[in-house]
Design a protein around this motif. Sequence first.
Motif, PDB file in Angstrom:
ATOM      1  N   ALA A   3       0.863  -1.179   0.000  1.00  0.00           N
ATOM      2  CA  ALA A   3       0.000   0.000   0.000  1.00  0.00           C
ATOM      3  C   ALA A   3       0.897   1.225   0.000  1.00  0.00           C
ATOM      4  CB  ALA A   3      -0.923   0.002   1.209  1.00  0.00           C
ATOM      5  N   ALA A   4       1.160   1.762  -1.178  1.00  0.00           N
ATOM      6  CA  ALA A   4       2.038   2.915  -1.352  1.00  0.00           C
ATOM      7  C   ALA A   4       1.900   3.391  -2.791  1.00  0.00           C
ATOM      8  CB  ALA A   4       3.494   2.547  -1.063  1.00  0.00           C
ATOM      9  N   ARG A   5       2.252   4.649  -3.025  1.00  0.00           N
ATOM     10  CA  ARG A   5       2.229   5.148  -4.407  1.00  0.00           C
ATOM     11  C   ARG A   5       3.284   4.447  -5.257  1.00  0.00           C
ATOM     12  NH1 ARG A   5       4.604  10.916  -5.061  1.00  0.00           N
ATOM     13  NH2 ARG A   5       6.465   9.600  -4.982  1.00  0.00           N
ATOM     14  N   ASP A   6       4.501   4.310  -4.698  1.00  0.00           N
ATOM     15  CA  ASP A   6       5.638   3.774  -5.454  1.00  0.00           C
ATOM     16  C   ASP A   6       6.110   2.462  -4.867  1.00  0.00           C
ATOM     17  OD1 ASP A   6       5.542   6.248  -6.723  1.00  0.00           O
ATOM     18  OD2 ASP A   6       7.225   7.072  -5.573  1.00  0.00           O
ATOM     19  N   LEU A   7       6.502   1.548  -5.740  1.00  0.00           N
ATOM     20  CA  LEU A   7       7.168   0.314  -5.322  1.00  0.00           C
ATOM     21  C   LEU A   7       8.490   0.218  -6.060  1.00  0.00           C
ATOM     22  CD1 LEU A   7       5.775  -3.250  -4.813  1.00  0.00           C
ATOM     23  CD2 LEU A   7       7.692  -2.900  -6.386  1.00  0.00           C
ATOM     24  N   HIS A   8       9.562   0.007  -5.301  1.00  0.00           N
ATOM     25  CA  HIS A   8      10.896  -0.177  -5.865  1.00  0.00           C
ATOM     26  C   HIS A   8      11.445  -1.523  -5.418  1.00  0.00           C
ATOM     27  CE1 HIS A   8      10.400   4.124  -4.591  1.00  0.00           C
ATOM     28  NE2 HIS A   8      10.647   4.332  -5.875  1.00  0.00           N
ATOM     29  N   LEU A   9      12.345  -2.069  -6.219  1.00  0.00           N
ATOM     30  CA  LEU A   9      13.015  -3.310  -5.857  1.00  0.00           C
ATOM     31  C   LEU A   9      14.468  -3.201  -6.293  1.00  0.00           C
ATOM     32  CD1 LEU A   9      12.905  -6.214  -4.759  1.00  0.00           C
ATOM     33  CD2 LEU A   9      12.014  -6.962  -6.970  1.00  0.00           C
ATOM     34  N   VAL A  10      15.391  -3.474  -5.369  1.00  0.00           N
ATOM     35  CA  VAL A  10      16.811  -3.487  -5.706  1.00  0.00           C
ATOM     36  C   VAL A  10      17.116  -4.832  -6.352  1.00  0.00           C
ATOM     37  CG1 VAL A  10      19.170  -3.321  -4.826  1.00  0.00           C
ATOM     38  CG2 VAL A  10      17.353  -1.917  -3.804  1.00  0.00           C
ATOM     39  N   LEU A  11      17.598  -4.777  -7.600  1.00  0.00           N
ATOM     40  CA  LEU A  11      17.840  -5.977  -8.405  1.00  0.00           C
ATOM     41  C   LEU A  11      19.218  -5.915  -9.040  1.00  0.00           C
ATOM     42  CD1 LEU A  11      14.420  -6.019 -10.323  1.00  0.00           C
ATOM     43  CD2 LEU A  11      15.118  -7.673  -8.567  1.00  0.00           C
ATOM     44  N   GLY A  12      19.766  -7.086  -9.341  1.00  0.00           N
ATOM     45  CA  GLY A  12      21.023  -7.158 -10.071  1.00  0.00           C
ATOM     46  C   GLY A  12      20.966  -8.249 -11.122  1.00  0.00           C
ATOM     47  N   PRO A  13      21.743  -8.114 -12.214  1.00  0.00           N
ATOM     48  CA  PRO A  13      21.760  -9.138 -13.259  1.00  0.00           C
ATOM     49  C   PRO A  13      22.482 -10.398 -12.801  1.00  0.00           C
ATOM     50  CG  PRO A  13      23.426  -7.486 -13.710  1.00  0.00           C
ATOM     51  CD  PRO A  13      22.677  -7.015 -12.489  1.00  0.00           C
ATOM     52  N   SER A  14      22.613 -11.354 -13.685  1.00  0.00           N
ATOM     53  CA  SER A  14      23.260 -12.617 -13.354  1.00  0.00           C
ATOM     54  C   SER A  14      24.727 -12.398 -13.010  1.00  0.00           C
ATOM     55  CB  SER A  14      23.133 -13.585 -14.522  1.00  0.00           C
ATOM     56  OG  SER A  14      23.781 -13.064 -15.661  1.00  0.00           O
ATOM     57  N   ALA A  15      25.353 -13.421 -12.453  1.00  0.00           N
ATOM     58  CA  ALA A  15      26.738 -13.314 -12.006  1.00  0.00           C
ATOM     59  C   ALA A  15      27.683 -12.925 -13.140  1.00  0.00           C
ATOM     60  CB  ALA A  15      27.183 -14.634 -11.379  1.00  0.00           C
ATOM     61  N   ASP A  16      27.373 -13.344 -14.377  1.00  0.00           N
ATOM     62  CA  ASP A  16      28.214 -12.964 -15.517  1.00  0.00           C
ATOM     63  C   ASP A  16      27.746 -11.661 -16.162  1.00  0.00           C
ATOM     64  OD1 ASP A  16      25.908 -13.737 -16.796  1.00  0.00           O
ATOM     65  OD2 ASP A  16      26.827 -15.329 -17.994  1.00  0.00           O
ATOM     66  N   ARG A  17      26.860 -10.934 -15.455  1.00  0.00           N
ATOM     67  CA  ARG A  17      26.344  -9.623 -15.860  1.00  0.00           C
ATOM     68  C   ARG A  17      25.434  -9.686 -17.097  1.00  0.00           C
ATOM     69  NH1 ARG A  17      28.915  -5.704 -12.812  1.00  0.00           N
ATOM     70  NH2 ARG A  17      30.880  -6.350 -11.841  1.00  0.00           N
ATOM     71  N   THR A  18      24.927 -10.886 -17.417  1.00  0.00           N
ATOM     72  CA  THR A  18      23.968 -10.997 -18.512  1.00  0.00           C
ATOM     73  C   THR A  18      22.657 -10.327 -18.097  1.00  0.00           C
ATOM     74  OG1 THR A  18      24.915 -13.095 -19.235  1.00  0.00           O
ATOM     75  CG2 THR A  18      22.671 -12.604 -19.966  1.00  0.00           C
ATOM     76  N   PRO A  19      22.096  -9.429 -18.915  1.00  0.00           N
ATOM     77  CA  PRO A  19      20.830  -8.770 -18.565  1.00  0.00           C
ATOM     78  C   PRO A  19      19.708  -9.792 -18.367  1.00  0.00           C
ATOM     79  CG  PRO A  19      21.910  -7.604 -20.355  1.00  0.00           C
ATOM     80  CD  PRO A  19      22.673  -8.894 -20.163  1.00  0.00           C
ATOM     81  N   VAL A  20      18.757  -9.445 -17.537  1.00  0.00           N
ATOM     82  CA  VAL A  20      17.622 -10.312 -17.217  1.00  0.00           C
ATOM     83  C   VAL A  20      16.327  -9.560 -17.519  1.00  0.00           C
ATOM     84  CG1 VAL A  20      16.397 -11.548 -15.394  1.00  0.00           C
ATOM     85  CG2 VAL A  20      18.903 -11.550 -15.436  1.00  0.00           C
ATOM     86  N   ARG A  21      15.490 -10.134 -18.386  1.00  0.00           N
ATOM     87  CA  ARG A  21      14.206  -9.527 -18.727  1.00  0.00           C
ATOM     88  C   ARG A  21      13.159  -9.878 -17.662  1.00  0.00           C
ATOM     89  NH1 ARG A  21      12.922 -12.589 -23.804  1.00  0.00           N
ATOM     90  NH2 ARG A  21      14.090 -14.159 -22.587  1.00  0.00           N
ATOM     91  N   PHE A  22      12.207  -8.984 -17.463  1.00  0.00           N
ATOM     92  CA  PHE A  22      11.147  -9.259 -16.496  1.00  0.00           C
ATOM     93  C   PHE A  22       9.835  -8.650 -16.963  1.00  0.00           C
ATOM     94  CE2 PHE A  22      13.129  -5.316 -14.827  1.00  0.00           C
ATOM     95  CZ  PHE A  22      12.025  -4.484 -14.724  1.00  0.00           C
ATOM     96  N   LYS A  23       8.754  -9.087 -16.302  1.00  0.00           N
ATOM     97  CA  LYS A  23       7.416  -8.570 -16.581  1.00  0.00           C
ATOM     98  C   LYS A  23       6.695  -8.360 -15.255  1.00  0.00           C
ATOM     99  CE  LYS A  23       3.785  -9.149 -20.019  1.00  0.00           C
ATOM    100  NZ  LYS A  23       4.364  -8.146 -20.936  1.00  0.00           N
TER     101      LYS A  23
END
Length: 374
Positions: free
Chosen positions: A293-313
């Motif tokens: 229950a808030a206006r904004d939701l943030h999540l601290v995320l990082g890519p894979s160990a080899d820095r390969t980007p990760v897609r999300f939905k």
Amino acid sequence: MMSYLRKLFRERLGWVAGATLVALGAGAATFQNMPVADAAGGGLNASQAYRSGLPFLGALPSLAGATTWLNSPPLDTAQLRGKVVLVDFWTYSCINCIRTLPHVRAWAEKYRDQGLVVIGVHTPEFSFEKDTANIEKAIARFKIDYPIAVDTEHRVWDTFHNNVWPAFYIADAQGQIRAHFVGEGNYDKTEKIIQSLLAEAGKHDAMGALTTPQASGEQAAPDIAHLRSGETYVGYEQASNFVSRSGLKRDVAYEYSISDPGLNEWSLGGNWTVGAERTTLNRAGGSIAYRFAARDLHLVLGPSADRTPVRFKVRIDGHAPGENHGSDTDPAGNGIVTQTRLYQLVRQSGVVKEHVFDIRFLDPGVGAFAFTFG
């Protein structure tokens, strides 16, 4: 214990709309009667000595413990004598710190020629924040051009006896701390203190109109009136409010099933390894759900160990976010993790309501650290 104290301070102090003055020495209460308004009203000239009425809270501690410096050669207290100094303890994935940056940048720019030196002391909370390359990317992302002391080993933090992000220490031209704030907000009062100490140093032209920086995305001020969710860690060292039939399994790969979370509870779906700081997805298709229950939701995320980007939905109550998408997602809920940092995933554009958020990762390897709200 220190991790708990940091979490406690960030939750109890970091969300307040008005920053708090912390008394470090006798006489701190005189701050409330500081005659800034008299000076701001005009009438001062170079022959008049101005006194702010601010307390003296001790000498500015040493900055010598910094691992390295960015945007500047190393600075010490002797070099800073004759300057008004604002020391800002921050770390780049802290939402409370991020929301102060428009104001800190504005002060650094406006008062630089009058004798203000702003120093950002970057003291990490998470291990990834110790990486200088990550800090440099954050400095570029947030357009910071003032000196940054990289405090990887918490030596400057300990020298100042600091215990919270963000924290401001403001010292006069004689190297004496005259004010100390923790948390966000109360920016006008902070700027008036800067003006007052510059006036004490003879820079009477610093007094006057205050800055009004514009902020968007995750740097925008929080909607305190509708904020009912608080910082929630995903690593087991500080995890709370996790719901699952199986419970949280430490440091082992495990197949979780999403549970229906209550308010401020979260759940995992798919094959994850929950570590002390970071919860890592082992196979594509994993998800995280959170009822908030808030206006904004943030999540601290990082890519894979080899820095390969990760897609999300991202979905809200099972649907694409549409106009309620955050700055790191589109209306369909699509986004991509390319760096280890805070991602703004939801910003409610209308009436703020309670919702179930879920995020599904289309690639393996993502790491999740903490939810924050605004």
